[in-house]
Design an enzyme around this catalytic site. Structure first.
Site, PDB file in Angstrom:
ATOM      1  N   GLY A  25       0.551  -4.923   0.980  1.00 53.21           N
ATOM      2  CA  GLY A  25      -0.641  -5.021   0.135  1.00 53.21           C
ATOM      3  C   GLY A  25      -0.397  -5.815  -1.143  1.00 53.21           C
ATOM      4  O   GLY A  25      -1.337  -6.366  -1.710  1.00 53.21           O
ATOM      5  N   GLU A  85      -0.801  -9.327  -0.086  1.00 52.84           N
ATOM      6  CA  GLU A  85      -2.236  -9.521   0.172  1.00 52.84           C
ATOM      7  C   GLU A  85      -3.026  -9.608  -1.135  1.00 52.84           C
ATOM      8  O   GLU A  85      -3.980 -10.382  -1.239  1.00 52.84           O
ATOM      9  CB  GLU A  85      -2.755  -8.374   1.049  1.00 52.84           C
ATOM     10  CG  GLU A  85      -2.179  -8.439   2.459  1.00 52.84           C
ATOM     11  CD  GLU A  85      -2.458  -7.181   3.256  1.00 52.84           C
ATOM     12  OE1 GLU A  85      -2.016  -6.099   2.823  1.00 52.84           O
ATOM     13  OE2 GLU A  85      -3.114  -7.266   4.301  1.00 52.84           O
ATOM     14  N   GLU A 143       4.460  -4.761   7.378  1.00 51.88           N
ATOM     15  CA  GLU A 143       3.710  -3.645   7.975  1.00 51.88           C
ATOM     16  C   GLU A 143       4.146  -3.297   9.399  1.00 51.88           C
ATOM     17  O   GLU A 143       4.126  -2.136   9.783  1.00 51.88           O
ATOM     18  CB  GLU A 143       2.196  -3.960   7.984  1.00 51.88           C
ATOM     19  CG  GLU A 143       1.551  -3.913   6.615  1.00 51.88           C
ATOM     20  CD  GLU A 143       1.607  -5.234   5.859  1.00 51.88           C
ATOM     21  OE1 GLU A 143       2.376  -6.130   6.246  1.00 51.88           O
ATOM     22  OE2 GLU A 143       0.873  -5.356   4.867  1.00 51.88           O
ATOM     23  N   ALA A 168       0.869  -1.170   0.000  1.00 52.86           N
ATOM     24  CA  ALA A 168       0.000   0.000   0.000  1.00 52.86           C
ATOM     25  C   ALA A 168       0.910   1.225   0.000  1.00 52.86           C
ATOM     26  O   ALA A 168       2.077   1.145   0.407  1.00 52.86           O
ATOM     27  CB  ALA A 168      -0.887  -0.012   1.237  1.00 52.86           C
TER      28      ALA A 168
HETATM   29  N1  COA Z   1       4.582   3.121  -0.952  1.00 53.33           N
HETATM   30  C1  COA Z   1       4.944   4.258  -1.577  1.00 53.33           C
HETATM   31  N2  COA Z   1       6.073   4.368  -2.311  1.00 53.33           N
HETATM   32  C2  COA Z   1       6.839   3.259  -2.399  1.00 53.33           C
HETATM   33  C3  COA Z   1       6.519   2.053  -1.788  1.00 53.33           C
HETATM   34  C4  COA Z   1       5.320   2.004  -1.032  1.00 53.33           C
HETATM   35  N3  COA Z   1       4.911   0.886  -0.427  1.00 53.33           N
HETATM   36  N4  COA Z   1       7.493   1.151  -2.052  1.00 53.33           N
HETATM   37  C5  COA Z   1       8.382   1.795  -2.853  1.00 53.33           C
HETATM   38  N5  COA Z   1       7.996   3.070  -3.056  1.00 53.33           N
HETATM   39  C6  COA Z   1       8.671   4.100  -3.848  1.00 53.33           C
HETATM   40  C7  COA Z   1       9.890   4.659  -3.129  1.00 53.33           C
HETATM   41  O1  COA Z   1       9.516   5.655  -2.200  1.00 53.33           O
HETATM   42  C8  COA Z   1      10.673   5.206  -4.308  1.00 53.33           C
HETATM   43  O2  COA Z   1      10.088   6.440  -4.714  1.00 53.33           O
HETATM   44  P1  COA Z   1      11.055   7.719  -5.055  1.00 53.33           P
HETATM   45  O3  COA Z   1      11.877   7.242  -6.216  1.00 53.33           O
HETATM   46  O4  COA Z   1      10.080   8.794  -5.400  1.00 53.33           O
HETATM   47  O5  COA Z   1      11.858   7.947  -3.817  1.00 53.33           O
HETATM   48  C9  COA Z   1      10.384   4.192  -5.403  1.00 53.33           C
HETATM   49  O6  COA Z   1       9.189   3.533  -5.034  1.00 53.33           O
HETATM   50  C10 COA Z   1      11.483   3.153  -5.555  1.00 53.33           C
HETATM   51  O7  COA Z   1      11.656   2.526  -4.291  1.00 53.33           O
HETATM   52  P2  COA Z   1      13.077   2.396  -3.558  1.00 53.33           P
HETATM   53  O8  COA Z   1      12.831   2.236  -2.088  1.00 53.33           O
HETATM   54  O9  COA Z   1      13.968   3.518  -3.971  1.00 53.33           O
HETATM   55  O10 COA Z   1      13.619   1.034  -4.200  1.00 53.33           O
HETATM   56  P3  COA Z   1      14.657   0.034  -3.566  1.00 53.33           P
HETATM   57  O11 COA Z   1      15.035  -0.900  -4.658  1.00 53.33           O
HETATM   58  O12 COA Z   1      15.760   0.769  -2.885  1.00 53.33           O
HETATM   59  O13 COA Z   1      13.867  -0.772  -2.442  1.00 53.33           O
HETATM   60  C11 COA Z   1      11.976  -1.959  -1.527  1.00 53.33           C
HETATM   61  C12 COA Z   1      12.797  -1.608  -2.785  1.00 53.33           C
HETATM   62  C13 COA Z   1      10.735  -2.733  -2.002  1.00 53.33           C
HETATM   63  C14 COA Z   1      12.808  -2.832  -0.590  1.00 53.33           C
HETATM   64  C15 COA Z   1      11.557  -0.664  -0.812  1.00 53.33           C
HETATM   65  O14 COA Z   1      10.986   0.228  -1.770  1.00 53.33           O
HETATM   66  C16 COA Z   1      10.561  -0.858   0.282  1.00 53.33           C
HETATM   67  O15 COA Z   1      10.910  -1.339   1.350  1.00 53.33           O
HETATM   68  N6  COA Z   1       9.299  -0.483   0.047  1.00 53.33           N
HETATM   69  C17 COA Z   1       8.264  -0.518   1.047  1.00 53.33           C
HETATM   70  C18 COA Z   1       7.796  -1.918   1.290  1.00 53.33           C
HETATM   71  C19 COA Z   1       6.738  -1.946   2.360  1.00 53.33           C
HETATM   72  O16 COA Z   1       6.986  -1.652   3.514  1.00 53.33           O
HETATM   73  N7  COA Z   1       5.515  -2.288   1.959  1.00 53.33           N
HETATM   74  C20 COA Z   1       4.399  -2.397   2.847  1.00 53.33           C
HETATM   75  C21 COA Z   1       3.636  -1.143   2.897  1.00 53.33           C
HETATM   76  S1  COA Z   1       2.278  -1.299   4.035  1.00 53.33           S
END
Ligand code: COA
Length: 264
Positions: A115, A118, A138, A69
């Site tokens: 999400g 999910e 989460e 999400a």
């Molecule tokens: N919500 C909003 N934006 C998200 C996102 C999310 N769940 N997951 C990734 N993004 C965005 C990042 O903020 C980034 O945006 P930006 O370029 O404007 O800064 C872009 O997507 C790329 O993500 P980034 O974190 O730079 O990639 P990465 O390869 O370094 O890491 C992940 C990948 C998946 C490990 C990392 O993005 C992450 O941990 N995401 C969140 C996962 C999460 O907690 N999901 C559950 C949400 S309830």
């Protein structure tokens, strides 16, 4: 099919397979309100289509299926009611995927987190690329899975394995996800979409009412006590027995020919 900002929908008319691509690759296909609203509309279209007989869901780009999400929207939540509404909205959209009468194949092409995991749980069959990573992180944001994860994950892989994933928030690779029963098959990244399509084409060629009724029997029966679930199965078997396709399928077997399904 309509044009969407955050989704792509393509239909292969000869097989009846539709491909729904979550298309917000710059944010790793994170699910925000606008995207979920579009998904709800797209599911209306897909559910109402006379052509679509199976659905494949994947994420745009090679990095993510769906990275969760939208964390910006979670950060902006204004307390208890707002939080509960946020969860209810996503749950309602996802429940509609589960309730589609057609089979849904999830092609997990990268991160399926929060999400995203999910969403994958609402499909019928999950195929993961070798590069996929799944998890429910989460708690690392101070919340819990809110789009059905605490319930569907526990029902799929077992209560305490679900606790392990949800409490630690750790990601698991595709092979570990397969061992946990979280995905059904693992394939090389380059083959993922073709494998998902091959399966979806196979399912799309089956008697549609039989598939729909089997899906209902399993989905609805799996949350009922066994005696009620068995009674539901008998009712749905009755519905299947009343179809033209039951006559066609049994006659085709007896006449040693391939059946031609009418969907009635
Ligand atoms: N919500 C909003 N934006 C998200 C996102 C999310 N769940 N997951 C990734 N993004 C965005 C990042 O903020 C980034 O945006 P930006 O370029 O404007 O800064 C872009 O997507 C790329 O993500 P980034 O974190 O730079 O990639 P990465 O390869 O370094 O890491 C992940 C990948 C998946 C490990 C990392 O993005 C992450 O941990 N995401 C969140 C996962 C999460 O907690 N999901 C559950 C949400 S309830």
């Amino acid at each position: 099919m309509k044009e969407y900002t955050n989704l792509l929908i393509e239909v292969e008319p000869e097989s009846g397979v539709a491909l729904l691509t979550i298309n917000r690759a710059d944010k790793l296909n994170a699910l925000n309100y606008a995207l979920l609203t579009e998904m709800s509309e797209a599911l209306d279209e897909i559910g109402a289509s006379a052509v679509v007989r199976a659905l494949v869901v994947t994420g745009a780009g090679s990095k993510a299926f769906v990275a969760g999400a939208d964390i910006g929207e979670i950060a902006a939540l204004e307390g208890e009611e707002d939080g509960a509404d946020f969860a209810r909205f996503g749950q309602a959209v996802f429940a509609r995927i589960e309730a589609l009468e057609i089979p849904v194949v999830i092609a997990i092409n990268g991160y399926a987190l929060g999400g995203g995991c999910e969403l994958a749980l609402c499909g019928d069959i999950r195929i993961a690329s070798e590069t996929a990573q799944l998890g429910q992180p989460e708690v690392n944001l101070g919340v819990i899975p809110g789009y059905g994860g605490t319930q569907r994950l526990a029902r799929l892989i077992g209560r305490d394995r679900a606790k392990g994933l949800i409490f630690t928030g750790e990601r698991v690779g595709a092979e570990d996800a397969y061992r946990l029963g979280l995905v059904d098959r693992v394939v090389p990244a380059a083959d993922l979409l073709e494998e998902a399509f091959a399966l979806a084409r196979n399912l799309a060629a089956k008697a549609p009412r039989a598939i729909a009724l089997a899906k209902r029997a399993i989905n609805e029966g799996s949350v009922l006590p066994l005696n009620q679930a068995i009674a539901l199965e008998a009712d749905l078997f009755g519905e299947a027995a009343a179809t033209q396709d039951r006559r066609e399928g049994t006659n085709a077997f007896i006449e040693k020919r391939q059946p031609k399904w009418s969907g009635t």
